[in-house]
Design an enzyme around this catalytic site. Sequence first.
Site, PDB file in Angstrom:
ATOM      1  N   HIS A  63      -6.148  -6.522  -1.852  1.00  0.00           N
ATOM      2  CA  HIS A  63      -5.086  -5.597  -1.437  1.00  0.00           C
ATOM      3  C   HIS A  63      -4.089  -6.258  -0.490  1.00  0.00           C
ATOM      4  O   HIS A  63      -2.906  -5.951  -0.514  1.00  0.00           O
ATOM      5  CB  HIS A  63      -5.741  -4.397  -0.765  1.00  0.00           C
ATOM      6  CG  HIS A  63      -4.841  -3.216  -0.614  1.00  0.00           C
ATOM      7  ND1 HIS A  63      -4.448  -2.428  -1.665  1.00  0.00           N
ATOM      8  CD2 HIS A  63      -4.249  -2.676   0.484  1.00  0.00           C
ATOM      9  CE1 HIS A  63      -3.671  -1.447  -1.238  1.00  0.00           C
ATOM     10  NE2 HIS A  63      -3.530  -1.586   0.064  1.00  0.00           N
ATOM     11  N   ASP A 108      -8.024  -6.148  -6.189  1.00  0.00           N
ATOM     12  CA  ASP A 108      -7.967  -4.907  -5.404  1.00  0.00           C
ATOM     13  C   ASP A 108      -8.447  -3.736  -6.248  1.00  0.00           C
ATOM     14  O   ASP A 108      -7.878  -3.457  -7.307  1.00  0.00           O
ATOM     15  CB  ASP A 108      -6.527  -4.672  -4.940  1.00  0.00           C
ATOM     16  CG  ASP A 108      -6.353  -3.370  -4.166  1.00  0.00           C
ATOM     17  OD1 ASP A 108      -7.360  -2.843  -3.643  1.00  0.00           O
ATOM     18  OD2 ASP A 108      -5.214  -2.877  -4.082  1.00  0.00           O
ATOM     19  N   SER A 135       0.811  -1.195   0.000  1.00  0.00           N
ATOM     20  CA  SER A 135       0.000   0.000   0.000  1.00  0.00           C
ATOM     21  C   SER A 135       0.861   1.268   0.000  1.00  0.00           C
ATOM     22  O   SER A 135       1.684   1.452  -0.881  1.00  0.00           O
ATOM     23  CB  SER A 135      -0.957  -0.045   1.197  1.00  0.00           C
ATOM     24  OG  SER A 135      -2.011   0.843   1.008  1.00  0.00           O
TER      25      SER A 135
END
Length: 478
Positions: A451, A398, A188
């Site tokens: 994710h 994601d 991320s």
Amino acid sequence: MNLTLPMKKQKFLLIISLLILLSLLHQDYHIEAQNSDKVVNLPEQPLNPKISHFSGYVNVNQENTRSLFFWFFEALSESPSTRPLVLWLNGGPGCSSIGYGAASELGPFRVVENGTSLSFNQYSWVQEANMLFLESPVGVGFSYTNSSSDLENLNDAFVAEDAYNFMVAWFARYPQYKSRDFFIAGESYAGHYSPQLAELIYDRNKVQPKDSFINLKGFIVGNPLTDDEYDNKGILEYAWSHAVISDHLYDSAKHNCDFKSSNWSEPCNVAMNTVFTKYKEIDIYNIYAPKCISNSSSGASYLGFGVNDKSPAVKDWFKRVRWFEGYDPCYSNYAEEYFNRVDVRLSLHATTRNVARWKVCNDSILQTYHFTVSSMLPTYSKLIKAGLKIWVYSGDADGRVPVIGSRYCVEALGISVKSEWRSWFHNHQVGGRITEYEGGLTFVTVRGAGHLVPLNKPEEALALFRSFLNGQELPSSP
């Protein structure tokens, strides 16, 4: 009688004795510090396998008493003394590497529902490496500062400097790992943290004293925020191509948005706000997974991206587009229950004075963070030329940092392809796709993962990690 030679010998012996004494004292410090960090009797820890782990604080700024919290696990390998050291960073900015990375994704223990116990994670990355989880920046998790100005000045450079100082001090405390191959990993917003820390280490290694040298070999990042233009373009195209938004909304956003600009027009803000509201009924971080339904006051309540249904609050889009990139809300609830237990905090040597309540994500960090870097591509180019091994992996389910945007980012580097796009396999099934580039860059997708790849596809994630560390190709056939 000539006493000169004996006197010189006496001085020489005295110096040698002092050096030996200092060395012994230094060694005693290491042993004492590590013993004080050792975690014993962690509540609910599984009895088997036996896992050696340590946790505590490293001060990175004496003046402000700024201290970062870590949790370190020795490798479960038959020869842990030869395995590399890997630093894991979660993103946000403001989310905990312990709450996500260690306790929900790739650590050896996973918090069980309601935070009542721990289960052993057989696909933990400690199978392959010594894993060091760091709560960064200051203000995240158990990390703290005595100066409020620190929290007001957070930006990428600040975070990288603290992380670098942490590593130098940590290696001084754990010198037996100093010569190991060292890698940085994360997901991320660690798409910023990881390459920036790698760059700082690379630059400092050229000018710092030998005792501060860090044996950096590369980094690996998952679903990483990399470049604002390509990441935002990817969000829009992914939402449309995966039937989340209508043709009309897609055309409106495409017509009104110039993703090269950081100052979006009001029509663009309205369109992109609407794109995100369409995700409210599903989990944007894994569009095919069931949505966690929870009334908890934890990080789960942030999934609305700050959108007020009565007032779009267009001016707040730039903050909202960066909303916590990466969590499963139910898992964050479990982690908050567990890490706020008094017995757990005492076992982990975590302060109860400076951190009243541990949170999996600290929203105040996000609100005050200064986003000063829009693209990491120049840093990638520099580190590829420096010869570092770099892997970018992407869970293809994601919607927040989608595979489309990551592909745009990799292509924008303009590096020659070494090995064409192909499938890779795990357990006789397609695990994803992979492309290798000249200079040590590899791009990998993980089929069906969101994710949080190690959470959604733990076996595939471990296989990918093993391949990265050992320089082995992912299988090209079932």
